[in-house]
Write an enzyme that holds these catalytic residues in place. Structure first.
Site, mmCIF file in Angstrom:
data_model
loop_
_atom_site.group_PDB
_atom_site.id
_atom_site.type_symbol
_atom_site.label_atom_id
_atom_site.label_comp_id
_atom_site.label_asym_id
_atom_site.label_seq_id
_atom_site.Cartn_x
_atom_site.Cartn_y
_atom_site.Cartn_z
ATOM 1 N N LYS A 52 0.850 -1.249 -0.014
ATOM 2 C CA LYS A 52 0.099 -0.043 -0.050
ATOM 3 C C LYS A 52 0.854 1.365 -0.039
ATOM 4 C CE LYS A 52 -3.872 -2.493 2.325
ATOM 5 N NZ LYS A 52 -4.684 -2.698 3.619
ATOM 6 N N GLN A 96 -4.139 -1.560 9.948
ATOM 7 C CA GLN A 96 -4.057 -2.871 9.227
ATOM 8 C C GLN A 96 -4.932 -3.837 10.450
ATOM 9 O OE1 GLN A 96 -3.450 -3.267 6.201
ATOM 10 N NE2 GLN A 96 -3.474 -5.581 5.983
ATOM 11 N N ASP A 119 -10.577 3.178 4.645
ATOM 12 C CA ASP A 119 -10.958 1.920 4.607
ATOM 13 C C ASP A 119 -12.515 1.566 4.602
ATOM 14 O OD1 ASP A 119 -8.980 -0.394 4.216
ATOM 15 O OD2 ASP A 119 -8.299 -0.227 6.379
HETATM 16 N N1 GUN Z 1 -6.677 -6.715 6.479
HETATM 17 C C1 GUN Z 1 -7.153 -7.419 5.286
HETATM 18 N N2 GUN Z 1 -7.618 -6.441 4.528
HETATM 19 C C2 GUN Z 1 -7.481 -5.288 5.068
HETATM 20 C C3 GUN Z 1 -8.097 -4.079 4.620
HETATM 21 O O1 GUN Z 1 -8.743 -3.827 3.702
HETATM 22 N N3 GUN Z 1 -7.810 -3.044 5.317
HETATM 23 C C4 GUN Z 1 -7.032 -3.190 6.553
HETATM 24 N N4 GUN Z 1 -6.861 -1.879 7.634
HETATM 25 N N5 GUN Z 1 -6.772 -4.289 6.905
HETATM 26 C C5 GUN Z 1 -7.106 -5.550 6.204
#
Ligand code: GUN
Length: 292
Positions: A52, A96, A119
């Site tokens: 990311k 995350q 998110d």
């Molecule tokens: N863990 C797995 N997918 C995601 C996501 O899209 N965002 C976050 N913050 N954690 C994740």
């Protein structure tokens, strides 16, 4: 059969975003700034977060990675979130998941300023999504909508079967595809582990979204000819022949289902790459909202 190529589509989207960032720079405006908090040393999570951050750099965003040790307390994490909430330079941030067991995930998601919740996990944003109001749609469902739109897959009036009722994918996907929107207006059935006669239901589906997290669950004899298949699964399966020691396997038995389908997402290279592109898109939206 047409492959829904998430790798190419996400590259196209990132290119479009990079052009917009170039324009912001030309006009001497602030470029989007995404921050990510990660707690602990989970290998897969670190890989995702690093991807990311790298994607931010590639499109010209600013990015900040905040890596906290496994033993970080809930209060310490909430404090970091508050710092990002009030930092005017940060347009959006993510925490995350999953978090270590001693931290209450709901409490953490509630602490994020909904205006910076790129998110789309804050209950306020989930509620706005369910009401079809402006919000941040979570990256995975948003990416699936975008893929269907760009490949001009008709959803209106179609029978959609979603397998899996997770808060991150299955549930929002079923809501979004049933809504009155460009990619929507479908008749949606949300199925899960207690569903009876699943095969009878999937065989009637024009579009199947498999998001249950069981490798190769959806078999060829469970789908009708011409179905559109969206595979959200990405399970790491041990594979000594790979340098990494594993390969990624979707929720769909690809070869036998692909034979019968009109459109299908591969794994890897389908839904996965789209999620990062859509996180960037949400961050650009957050930046525009904050500066308008
Ligand atoms: N863990 C797995 N997918 C995601 C996501 O899209 N965002 C976050 N913050 N954690 C994740």
């Amino acid at each position: 059969m047409i492959l829904l190529d998430g790798k190419k589509t996400s590259a196209d989207i990132k290119e479009e975003i990079a052009l917009e960032v170039g324009e912001l720079k030309r006009r001497e405006k602030k470029v989007p700034h995404l921050a990510a908090i990660i707690v602990g040393n989970d290998g897969a999570s670190l890989t995702y977060v690093n991807a990311k951050v790298k994607a931010c750099e590639r499109v010209g965003f600013e990015s900040t990675l905040i890596q906290l040790p496994e033993e970080t307390t809930e209060d310490e994490l909430l404090n970091e979130i508050n710092i990002l909430n009030v930092d005017n330079d940060i347009d959006g941030f993510i925490v995350q998941l999953p978090l270590p067991k001693h931290i209450d995930e709901q409490k953490v998601l509630l602490a994020v300023d909904p205006a910076k919740d790129v998110d789309g996990f804050h209950p306020e944003n989930v509620g706005r999504m369910a009401l079809n109001l402006p919000t941040f749609i979570s990256a995975t469902p948003f990416g699936i909508l975008e893929l269907l739109e760009r490949y001009e897959v008709e959803t209106s009036g179609k029978n959609v079967v979603v397998i899996g009722r997770s808060h991150i994918v299955g549930s929002p996907m079923s809501i979004l595809l049933s809504q009155k929107r460009k990619v929507g207006n479908a008749t949606v059935t949300l199925t899960h582990s207690r569903t009876k006669n699943l095969e009878e239901i999937t065989k009637e589906a024009d579009i199947i979204v498999a998001a249950l997290g069981i490798p190769e669950f959806l078999k060829g004899d469970m789908v009708k000819d011409g179905a559109v298949i969206i595979d959200v699964g990405i399970t790491r399966v041990a594979d000594p022949s790979k340098k990494s020691g594993f390969r990624l396997v979707g929720d769909v038995a690809f070869d036998e289902v692909a034979e019968k389908s009109s459109f299908i997402t591969p794994v890897p290279g389908g839904v996965g790459p789209m999620t990062i592109a859509m996180l960037l898109k949400n961050t650009l939206i957050a930046n525009k909202r904050r500066n308008s």
